[in-house]
Design an enzyme around this catalytic site. Structure first.
Site, PDB file in Angstrom:
ATOM      1  N   GLU A  81     -13.917 -23.302   1.026  1.00 42.99           N
ATOM      2  CA  GLU A  81     -12.414 -23.177   1.591  1.00 42.99           C
ATOM      3  C   GLU A  81     -13.117 -22.555   3.058  1.00 42.99           C
ATOM      4  O   GLU A  81     -13.474 -21.339   3.094  1.00 42.99           O
ATOM      5  CB  GLU A  81     -12.171 -22.219   0.935  1.00 42.99           C
ATOM      6  CG  GLU A  81     -10.170 -22.049   1.787  1.00 42.99           C
ATOM      7  CD  GLU A  81      -9.091 -21.304   0.616  1.00 42.99           C
ATOM      8  OE1 GLU A  81      -9.901 -20.809  -0.473  1.00 42.99           O
ATOM      9  OE2 GLU A  81      -8.354 -20.861   1.436  1.00 42.99           O
ATOM     10  N   ARG A 105     -22.497 -16.582 -10.029  1.00 47.01           N
ATOM     11  CA  ARG A 105     -22.362 -15.509  -9.265  1.00 47.01           C
ATOM     12  C   ARG A 105     -23.701 -15.266  -8.745  1.00 47.01           C
ATOM     13  O   ARG A 105     -24.454 -14.301  -9.498  1.00 47.01           O
ATOM     14  CB  ARG A 105     -20.911 -15.627  -8.715  1.00 47.01           C
ATOM     15  CG  ARG A 105     -20.225 -14.772  -9.419  1.00 47.01           C
ATOM     16  CD  ARG A 105     -19.030 -14.371  -9.067  1.00 47.01           C
ATOM     17  NE  ARG A 105     -19.413 -14.147  -7.523  1.00 47.01           N
ATOM     18  CZ  ARG A 105     -18.609 -14.416  -6.775  1.00 47.01           C
ATOM     19  NH1 ARG A 105     -17.319 -15.504  -6.767  1.00 47.01           N
ATOM     20  NH2 ARG A 105     -17.958 -14.120  -5.364  1.00 47.01           N
ATOM     21  N   LYS A 142     -15.533 -13.282   0.743  1.00 46.73           N
ATOM     22  CA  LYS A 142     -15.915 -13.632   2.427  1.00 46.73           C
ATOM     23  C   LYS A 142     -13.882 -12.475   2.566  1.00 46.73           C
ATOM     24  O   LYS A 142     -13.915 -12.340   3.717  1.00 46.73           O
ATOM     25  CB  LYS A 142     -14.779 -15.270   2.519  1.00 46.73           C
ATOM     26  CG  LYS A 142     -15.975 -15.822   2.766  1.00 46.73           C
ATOM     27  CD  LYS A 142     -15.280 -17.553   2.722  1.00 46.73           C
ATOM     28  CE  LYS A 142     -15.131 -17.817   1.528  1.00 46.73           C
ATOM     29  NZ  LYS A 142     -14.066 -19.365   1.416  1.00 46.73           N
TER      30      LYS A 142
END
Ligand code: ATP
Ligand code: MG
Length: 560
Positions: free
Chosen positions: A34, A262, A272
């Site tokens: 994104e 992850r 982020k």
């Protein structure tokens, strides 16, 4: 850690699919960031995995910007992401896509779901939807709008698209099962109204698809085979599959979602959103601050793409969450630079030394290796003369036990040059040491002197004062004080910020440093690996310490 011959679980799945001919032996992955911030090292793992696995099977990988939230996304982020993926050494050829490319198709597919009776327009507010959703222990409650007719839903959805309603006034929901034990299946919202200008589609749309709907459909449009994502999407997989039940693929192939753990690294923030807070609060100088775990920050810090790919290879892929020690990352860059970086001398925190018995106005050359572990890198000459610099902490006026460096009346060797002896300590009126007066043994020159092989306990790096280059040296410590990966990503990460994560020194470097350019990397003898920072100007050189020399990773492995 994966061993070379065993395949990881994703490769096993691909092998099964190839065997069953599920995708006509195609392997087509995507990396779907994104564009709402800069990529971090966690994304590097996902990039290496998606591109790497496709390469391994002769397949291809798309870069897809998941741009469905116009209020948080912009072109600066898009450009930084492209740069980072390329820097890591991967290519998407002509396959850079945007979810926004598919807004028409997504809309048409939503209409199809309405027509099949699988989606409805709901007038409940966001809060009501949450309240109706139930909890883990209680089933949800159906919305009073759930049984609108197909015609009514089609008309309302059209009106939503036409801008008739304000943000939040209506949503489109999947009609699945309000009693499902999986909360994600309790009629999730798939379209929302948002009157915002999109960085690519401008004001064309005022309704935007939700991630859980847009993602599987975009995967299907691109004919992705294996949609690899992180573990938190495991519970969304039934929804991913549900969304594609009405999808009409020319060969009946729908993508398959596979989840992996992850990446978490001790001392590094991996979100982020949190990284943006650091930038916005001015805790760091920007997204590319060398302390940041962003790819831009890591690059500026002096990490190489090879070292990051090596790191991602070593950590492997697994299905269980774990935290990787940051010392492994540091080990990887040392390994990469060990044989390829020139080894120079720079005195980080200098103190002046006057060789009192060396003739005034004289100088001579000393032969130095460019890399003792890689002879092919050759040699260079270093100038030696009466005035030099050594490291302030290489001298102790009252040496502690086992201090084998310079002290009053003690001898040390200057690397590639002479043995010197400290005769006198010069102080200013406040008692600070400003200069050391030493004598040298004229017969002790390395390589050629009669006393070349005379043994002394310590060997120091040094630079010649007359032609030394002034350098601003930035030495970094971890931005986060914790070494617990979980805590590093916890809510109050701001309270764990290390207030001493940057030390700046006015250093003296060997003359040849002036010949190098921004981005060049070195080992400074006894000090670590360094890179020339882009803040460098023609008359002011700035270097970053990438990493020190001490290999804590190897030590940890030995202890195990
Ligand atoms: P963040 O929480 O940092 O914003 P994100 O998941 O929202 O991360 P995306 O841009 O959606 O960021 O991520 C793109 C891809 O990178 C996704 O497939 C995601 O699963 C993957 N990814 C994100 N963080 C990690 C991580 N720490 N380790 C491995 N993969 C990750
Ligand atoms: Mg995400």
């Amino acid at each position: 850690m994966e061993n070379e011959v065993t395949k990881n679980f994703i490769e096993n799945i691909i092998d099964e699919d190839n065997e069953a001919n599920t995708y006509g032996k195609r392997v087509h992955t995507r990396f779907p960031p994104e564009p709402n911030g800069y990529l971090h090292i966690g994304h590097a793992k996902s990039i290496c995995l998606n591109f790497g696995i496709a390469q391994k099977y002769g397949g291809i990988t798309n870069l897809r910007f998941d741009d469905t939230n116009p209020s948080k996304e912009n072109v600066e982020y898009v450009n930084s992401i492209k740069k980072d993926v390329e820097w890591l050494g991967f290519t998407w050829d002509d396959r850079c896509f945007y979810t926004s490319n598919y807004f028409d198709q997504l809309y048409a597919y939503a209409v199809k779901l309405i027509t099949c009776g699988k989606a409805y327009v709901d007038d409940l507010t966001g809060d009501q939807i949450k309240e109706y959703r139930g909890t883990f222990n209680e089933p949800g409650k159906e919305s009073p709008y759930r049984n609108r007719t197909v015609e009514e839903n089609l008309a309302l959805f059209q009106e939503m698209k036409d801008g008739k309603y304000a943000d939040g006034e209506k949503v489109l929901r999947a009609k699945i099962d309000m009693a499902s034990p999986n909360i994600n299946m309790r009629d999730p919202v798939i379209y929302r109204i948002l009157h915002a200008t999109h960085h690519r589609t401008g004001d064309t749309w005022c309704i935007y698809p939700m991630y859980d709907f847009a993602h599987p459909v975009s995967d299907a449009i691109e004919r992705i085979t294996h949609s690899i994502c992180t573990l938190e999407f495991e519970d969304h997989r039934p929804l991913y599959n549900w969304c594609l039940e009405e999808w009409d693929d020319p060969e009946g192939q729908v993508p398959r979602q596979i989840e992996f753990a992850r990446l978490n690294v001790t001392n590094l923030i991996m979100s982020k959103r949190k990284l943006r807070v650091l930038v916005e609060k001015g805790i760091v100088s920007g997204w590319d601050d060398p302390r940041m775990p962003t790819i831009a920050g890591i690059r500026r810090r002096g990490y190489t793409p090879e070292s990051i790919r090596d790191f991602c290879e070593r950590i492997g892929v697994a299905k269980a969450d774990s935290t990787i020690d940051i010392s492994l990352l540091e080990y990887c860059i040392r390994q990469d630079l060990k044989l390829k970086a020139p080894r120079l001398m720079t005195v980080i925190d200098p103190i002046k030394v006057v060789i009192t018995n060396y003739p005034d106005g004289q100088s001579e050359q000393c032969l130095a290796d460019n890399n003792q572990e890689n002879e092919a890198m050759g040699t260079r000459m270093m100038t030696f003369s009466k005035n030099i610099y050594i490291e302030r902490n290489d001298f102790m006026e009252q040496p502690v036990k086992k201090f084998f460096r310079l002290a009053p009346d003690k001898e040390v060797r200057l690397k590639y040059a002479y043995i010197i002896k400290c005769e006198e300590v010069i102080k200013d009126s406040d008692g600070n040491i400003v200069e050391l007066h030493c004598t040298y043994d004229p017969e002790s020159k390395s390589g050629s002197g009669a006393n070349a092989n005379r043994k002394v306990k310590g060997t120091l790096h040094w630079v010649n004062a007359a032609d030394a280059v002034d350098v601003e040296t930035r030495v970094y410590d971890y931005l986060l004080q914790t070494d617990d990966g979980e805590a590093a990503d916890s809510k109050d990460f701001l309270s764990q910020i290390n207030p001493h994560s940057l030390d700046v020194y006015h250093s003296k470097a060997e003359a040849c440093l002036a010949e190098y350019a921004v981005g060049d990397k070195f080992q400074f003898l006894r000090q670590g690996y360094f890179v020339i920072d882009p803040d460098t100007t023609p008359d002011h050189m700035v270097v970053n310490r990438i990493v020190g020399l001490r290999d804590t990773w190897a030590k940890m492995q030995k202890k195990k």
